[in-house]
Design an enzyme around this catalytic site. Sequence first.
Site, PDB file in Angstrom:
ATOM      1  N   ASP A 194       0.802  -1.226   0.000  1.00 35.95           N
ATOM      2  CA  ASP A 194       0.000   0.000   0.000  1.00 35.95           C
ATOM      3  C   ASP A 194       0.834   1.274   0.000  1.00 35.95           C
ATOM      4  OD1 ASP A 194       0.730  -0.647   2.773  1.00 35.95           O
ATOM      5  OD2 ASP A 194      -0.514   1.083   3.300  1.00 35.95           O
ATOM      6  N   TYR A 236      -5.794   0.675   8.943  1.00 38.47           N
ATOM      7  CA  TYR A 236      -6.890   1.073   8.055  1.00 38.47           C
ATOM      8  C   TYR A 236      -8.230   0.805   8.724  1.00 38.47           C
ATOM      9  CZ  TYR A 236      -3.550   2.045   4.361  1.00 38.47           C
ATOM     10  OH  TYR A 236      -2.529   2.593   3.619  1.00 38.47           O
ATOM     11  N   GLU A 258       5.614   9.763   3.552  1.00 35.92           N
ATOM     12  CA  GLU A 258       5.200   8.456   3.050  1.00 35.92           C
ATOM     13  C   GLU A 258       4.230   8.665   1.881  1.00 35.92           C
ATOM     14  OE1 GLU A 258       3.604   5.718   5.968  1.00 35.92           O
ATOM     15  OE2 GLU A 258       4.069   4.015   4.655  1.00 35.92           O
TER      16      GLU A 258
END
Length: 503
Positions: free
Chosen positions: A74, A226, A474
Amino acid sequence: MGFKLWLQILLLFPTLSLSYQFFDYADALTKSLLYFEAQRSGRLPYNQRVTWRHHSGLTDGLEQGVDLVGGYYDAGDNVKFGLPMAFTVTMLSWGVIQFRDEIAAAGELRHALEAIKWGTDYFIKAHTHPHVLWAQVGDGDTDHLCWQRPEDMTTSRRAYKVDEENPGSEVAAETAAAMAAASIVFRRTNPHYSHLLLDHAQQLFEFADKYRGKYDESIGGAKGYYTSVSGYKDELLWAAMWLYKATDNLHFFNYTIHNAISFGGITWPITEFSWDVKYAALQLLASMLPREGKTEQEKHILEEYTTKAEHYICANLNLNNGPANVQRTPGGLLYTRQWNNMQYVSNAVFLLTVYTDHLRSTNQNLSCPRNPSVGPDEILSLVQSQVAYILGSNPMGLSYLVGYGRDYPKRVHHRCASMESYRDTKTFVGCTQGYDHWYGRRSPNPNVVVGAVVGGPGSNDEFSDRRGNFMQTEACTYNTAPLVGVFARLNSMVNTTTLVSSV
Ligand SMILES: *[C@@H]1O[C@H](CO)[C@@H](O)[C@H](O)[C@H]1NC(C)=O
Ligand SMILES: *[C@@H]1O[C@H](CO)[C@@H](O)[C@H](O)[C@H]1NC(C)=O
Ligand SMILES: *[C@@H]1O[C@H](CO)[C@@H](O)[C@H](O)[C@H]1NC(C)=O
């Protein structure tokens, strides 16, 4: 880009060098698609262009007796999180559905289709039974203890699934949405694959709807990374909407109408769109559906969806009253929150671009509380200013699209990019060795994650290019995905506007 906007930018940032006045959207588009190759997990193909990456995660799923090789990491770690991966594929697919010709004109259609298929091939493997979806490999806690290239991983590769006993409606429905949207993408070029995707999508939606439950309660490892704040009702409506678009089956349309109130689809106005909260995009899709042949009640619900969609667009334009607008940084960037703010910007510019084209093709203007007649050009100039900011017209003078322009973040929080490439040295890098040898270095990453969009600056346009500053440095797959179509759309205008002559 219009001349007026340039004047505005020049007045705001008089020190900007002239070279920033031209944005090479085609270059940005090409780079954005390279990023998805950098994030690949599994066995890399012979035509892999990002050569600092190598095969990884080749035993994913083995312990559980299922082949889970492939898919995407991800962000800067080595976990495969199902919900953001599916959302990434939904947005890539929507981009191709909306801007296919523009992407093709720039010569990037094949790469865009490959980026989608890398995800959907994985979803097909992960959906092993109508009511079983493998929705995560690895977990954040053990992964984050180590700083390792995915090629060297020694962390747990345990796989997690959702099923009838442990339901996960967010991830099942989002994967259904991704596969339904991708089935539209492949309809003409690969009809067999398109059908296969649609079958999976329908089964997954039925599973998500019939066995309702929050996915992060079934997959503990997703919580904290998440966690779904909005719950699964937005994903159920969103998946039904994509299935309606993919099948024309009124059953799915019905679903979005009959559950519109009870699932919050038309209940409250919302000003953000993300991997978690999909209401705004759902509302936008509903607002663009034709009204002919609909019953009065259906028309009424569609009107309500439209009102909420308009609220979202007006909020981004700063044309709602009072606090119902999206904040902006002093440098003009849409600002939602500190951690990875750029995801909200790229999602917003995507929706604004889609909406611009909708207004144009239906010859309408938008009515906002503070301006009763907003034309498509005004909305598109907000898109252009946000993209200009992302690409370097900002107080830091940095492009937040890594690898684009002269200056961009050099210490992206990304395990693999921050260490010597496996191509150059096969010497194993152990769990904490990466932290000791690479993480804390002052020097730039040895590998450039070209096309990654980092979390971006804070509320005062400030940005600190340190690997440890993960809130800003990030990058995530779902930051870049919506920009693919937007870059292509802006690129298609370059040849038809007076950009070059006006500069
Ligand atoms: C749509 O829902 C209505 C009301 O529940 C129902 O009467 C109708 O048969 C449904 N149509 C389809 C195609 O599912
Ligand atoms: C939309 O608004 C612009 C001005 O903002 C105006 O020139 C144009 O005529 C309007 N178009 C429609 C279709 O109302
Ligand atoms: C724009 O024009 C150039 C030069 O004529 C051409 O190579 C390029 O393909 C065009 N781009 C698009 C998106 O049409």
